[in-house]
Design a protein around this motif. Structure first.
Motif, PDB file in Angstrom:
ATOM      1  N   CYS A  22       0.046 -21.819 -36.745  1.00 34.94           N
ATOM      2  CA  CYS A  22       0.486 -20.472 -36.360  1.00 34.94           C
ATOM      3  C   CYS A  22       0.857 -20.371 -34.884  1.00 34.94           C
ATOM      4  O   CYS A  22       1.307 -19.318 -34.429  1.00 34.94           O
ATOM      5  CB  CYS A  22      -0.573 -19.430 -36.709  1.00 34.94           C
TER       6      CYS A  22
ATOM      7  N   CYS B 174      -9.067 -22.375 -36.032  1.00 38.72           N
ATOM      8  CA  CYS B 174      -8.185 -21.329 -35.510  1.00 38.72           C
ATOM      9  C   CYS B 174      -8.600 -19.997 -36.129  1.00 38.72           C
ATOM     10  O   CYS B 174      -8.644 -19.866 -37.350  1.00 38.72           O
ATOM     11  CB  CYS B 174      -6.735 -21.648 -35.854  1.00 38.72           C
TER      12      CYS B 174
ATOM     13  N   CYS C  77      -5.320 -18.266 -38.169  1.00 42.78           N
ATOM     14  CA  CYS C  77      -4.821 -18.688 -39.489  1.00 42.78           C
ATOM     15  C   CYS C  77      -5.806 -19.536 -40.272  1.00 42.78           C
ATOM     16  O   CYS C  77      -5.582 -19.835 -41.437  1.00 42.78           O
ATOM     17  CB  CYS C  77      -3.508 -19.447 -39.336  1.00 42.78           C
TER      18      CYS C  77
ATOM     19  N   TYR D  31      -6.643 -22.691 -39.612  1.00 42.07           N
ATOM     20  CA  TYR D  31      -6.420 -24.134 -39.454  1.00 42.07           C
ATOM     21  C   TYR D  31      -7.638 -24.761 -38.767  1.00 42.07           C
ATOM     22  O   TYR D  31      -8.232 -24.168 -37.872  1.00 42.07           O
ATOM     23  CB  TYR D  31      -5.156 -24.371 -38.609  1.00 42.07           C
TER      24      TYR D  31
ATOM     25  N   CYS E 294      -2.070 -24.204 -31.964  1.00 40.46           N
ATOM     26  CA  CYS E 294      -2.315 -24.366 -33.400  1.00 40.46           C
ATOM     27  C   CYS E 294      -1.030 -24.815 -34.080  1.00 40.46           C
ATOM     28  O   CYS E 294       0.008 -24.158 -33.960  1.00 40.46           O
ATOM     29  CB  CYS E 294      -2.809 -23.046 -33.981  1.00 40.46           C
TER      30      CYS E 294
ATOM     31  N   SER F 133      -1.081 -20.397 -32.250  1.00 41.35           N
ATOM     32  CA  SER F 133      -2.038 -19.722 -31.365  1.00 41.35           C
ATOM     33  C   SER F 133      -2.549 -20.676 -30.285  1.00 41.35           C
ATOM     34  O   SER F 133      -2.653 -21.878 -30.501  1.00 41.35           O
ATOM     35  CB  SER F 133      -3.232 -19.204 -32.167  1.00 41.35           C
TER      36      SER F 133
HETATM   37 ZN   LIG Z   1      -3.570 -20.980 -36.370  1.00 38.32          ZN
END
Ligand SMILES: [Zn+2]
Length: 169
Positions: A156, A120, A123, A125, A153, A158
């Protein structure tokens, strides 16, 4: 309208050669991608054609798997040839495992691609296909491409479009 013609092939596949010879003979410009060595092109070929045989021809987004002169003539607005005695379309006009020595390498590359991790960009991830995201119904072993379109995600929130594949070093 300008035609965008792409040919995905491997160096030794006979039907790939036929396809290119046909295009050359008819003066059709095309971009050529060697999927045995170009992983990005292989990735593109697999996502557009959903399969692993070569050649794959992409004409303005229309996908042909294998060599099919009639289809090519139609898409390229070339006159159809008089009916030949020999059938134009045969079931074996593409290279799959066994007829193309590189297919095993390609399959390995695709397997590796499918199990690639994605990160991601918002963030940091990392989605690991081996783990999946069981909390959101994504089973372990699910390639990133095959997660639901509305998967986001877990950290976060996303969208999938914010993720990029991590190249294994
Ligand atoms: Zn994220």
């Amino acid at each position: 309208m300008v035609q965008q013609v792409k040919v995905y092939s491997t160096p030794i596949c006979p039907w790939c050669k036929k396809t290119k010879q046909f295009l050359d003979k008819n003066g059709i410009p095309y971009q050529s991608f060697d999927v045995a060595s170009d992983k990005a092109a292989l990735d593109e070929m697999v996502s557009s054609s959903k399969q692993l045989s070569v050649p794959v021809v992409d004409i303005n987004g229309d996908i042909l798997v294998g060599f099919d002169e009639e289809w090519l003539r139609q898409k390229l607005n070339l006159p159809q040839e008089e009916k030949k005695v020999e059938a134009i379309k045969t079931p074996a006009n593409k290279c799959t495992s066994g007829t193309c020595a590189q297919m095993d390498e390609i399959k390995q590359a695709v397997a590796a691609l499918r199990m690639s991790k994605y990160k991601c960009n918002v963030c940091g991830y990392v989605y690991d296909p081996e783990l999946g995201d069981p909390d959101r119904g994504v089973k372990p072993g699910t390639p990133f491409d095959e997660t639901p379109d509305d998967w986001v995600c877990p950290v976060c929130g996303s969208a999938k479009s914010k993720f990029d594949r991590i190249e294994e070093v």
